[in-house]
Structure formats: C-alpha cells, structure tokens
Design a protein around this motif. Structure first.
Motif, PDB file in Angstrom:
ATOM      1  N   ASP A 107      -4.548   0.376  -1.010  1.00  0.00           N
ATOM      2  CA  ASP A 107      -3.966  -0.960  -1.175  1.00  0.00           C
ATOM      3  C   ASP A 107      -3.747  -1.199  -2.672  1.00  0.00           C
ATOM      4  OD1 ASP A 107      -3.782  -3.821  -1.646  1.00  0.00           O
ATOM      5  OD2 ASP A 107      -4.421  -4.102   0.429  1.00  0.00           O
ATOM      6  N   SER A 128       0.840  -1.197   0.000  1.00  0.00           N
ATOM      7  CA  SER A 128       0.000   0.000   0.000  1.00  0.00           C
ATOM      8  C   SER A 128       0.871   1.242   0.000  1.00  0.00           C
ATOM      9  CB  SER A 128      -0.929   0.010   1.227  1.00  0.00           C
ATOM     10  OG  SER A 128      -0.185   0.160   2.414  1.00  0.00           O
ATOM     11  N   CYS A 143      -8.163   1.056   3.414  1.00  0.00           N
ATOM     12  CA  CYS A 143      -7.111   1.717   4.207  1.00  0.00           C
ATOM     13  C   CYS A 143      -7.616   2.993   4.880  1.00  0.00           C
ATOM     14  CB  CYS A 143      -5.916   2.084   3.316  1.00  0.00           C
ATOM     15  SG  CYS A 143      -5.141   0.685   2.489  1.00  0.00           S
TER      16      CYS A 143
END
Length: 217
Positions: free
Chosen positions: A97, A72, A112
């Motif tokens: 990601d 990421s 995320c």
C-alpha cells in the motif's frame, strides 16, 4: 500451499514470513533512494538491510487479491522457502500500500496479500549462478503492458547473505527485495513478472490482478 518442483509437488504451510527490504547491493544507491523517499515522507529504515515481519497468512497463490483503495502496487522479488531442511527459490510479489508506506513501511507491508508463483527450484541447484538470474515485471497502463522492472540478481545483496541475516529456519518464507521501478514506483492493478535462469533455460512466471475495496470512513 502447493508448489511444483523438479521432484514432484511440495505442500507446506509456512509459519513465518519475512519481507526483506533495502537489499540493493550498491549501498550508495540504496542511501540515495532512502533520501528520495524521505523527501516524500517515507520513514528511513532503522538498519540496512531490514527484515520486516509479516503474517504468513498473507501468502497467496490466488490469481486476484483485494486491496483497500487504488494506491497499491506489486513488485517482483526472489522468494525463498525453507522446508524439511532444504531451501527452495521461487518468485513472489511484495504487494504494498503506497499511501500507507508514508506512515510506516512495516504497516504497509502487512496491509496487502503477497502473491507467490506455484513453482520452486532447489536453491542448491542454482546457487553457483544466482547473479545471472534475471528478474522482470510488467504492469498494465492505459496504453497496454509496459516494462516496470528489469535486471539481474547481481543488483541485489547475495541471497546467501539474506539467508544468514534472517536466520532462516524450517517453515520460514522470505521475500528478498527487488529492483528499481522503471519510471518510478506507482500504483497498478495488473502485473506480470518472471524469474529466468539463463543457465538452464527455465523460468518461473507469476501474474495477478488487484480489485479495489472502497475506503469507508
């Protein structure tokens, strides 16, 4: 969340989060980028720009976030917040990601946390010079900190167009897209970024780290 402003501290809990994508002002360049990503498996957007819907709980002001695996990375983006009828401008990171992105951009956005700087400017105070605002980021690699993004907001669609397109209402936060990555998009566990206003000499900074969770299957 709490933000420093010119008039004091603004406390709020956004109840809607939009992550705008494909917001480059040069449409030919955007189309070329879509084709490049399609070649590596990233699905093309259904429209340009696109307003991804994400959970507002993803917004964080913590100095460290946890991510699944090591694929990421973040990216510097203008951040807009509408609260009590006023629009504020700040800085945030659309941490994404990259492996999940090849399956679905929307899913990768939701996977995320989205770090947000703790300072906001009143949008109307900088509205007449938005294109001159500069956006920069740096990532830490094996040989130290390297420039990752650099440019002005003139490279992106006007923020007012994104505000109108998203239908900003009270309680809405929006990440507004970003600039190309120097050397290409790649994973990184540490990032720094800055939004600077040459007209006033003021800037907003954000830095954070990512820690990796093991992928258990």
């Amino acid at each position: 969340m709490q933000f420093k402003t010119a008039t004091g501290v603004l406390s709020c809990t956004p109840d809607r989060l939009i992550v705008a994508g494909w917001t480059g002002r040069d449409r030919a360049a955007v189309d070329h980028h879509i084709e490049e990503l399609a070649a590596i498996g990233v699905p093309a957007p259904s429209s340009v720009p696109l307003y991804y819907q994400c959970a507002p709980a993803l917004l964080t002001q913590e100095a460290s976030i946890q991510v699944l695996g090591d694929q990421s990375s973040g990216e510097a983006e203008p951040f807009l917040l509408k609260q009590d009828g006023r629009i504020w401008l700040g800085l945030a990171s659309d941490h994404t990601d990259r492996s999940l992105e090849t399956y679905s951009v929307a899913w990768s956005k939701q996977a995320c946390a989205k770090p947000v700087a703790d300072t906001l400017w009143l949008y109307e105070d900088v509205a007449d010079r938005l294109d001159r605002l500069t956006l920069q980021s740096w990532i830490r690699e094996s040989d130290g900190w390297v420039a990752y993004q650099e440019g002005t907001l003139a490279a992106m669609l006007p923020l007012q167009k994104l505000i109108d397109g998203a239908g900003l209402r009270d309680g809405t936060a929006m990440l507004c897209g970003t600039l190309p990555a120097i050397g290409g998009v790649r994973p990184s566990a540490e990032i720094r970024m800055k939004l600077e206003d040459p007209g006033s000499g003021q800037s907003i900074s954000l830095s954070y780290t990512s820690t990796f969770l093991d992928i258990v299957s």
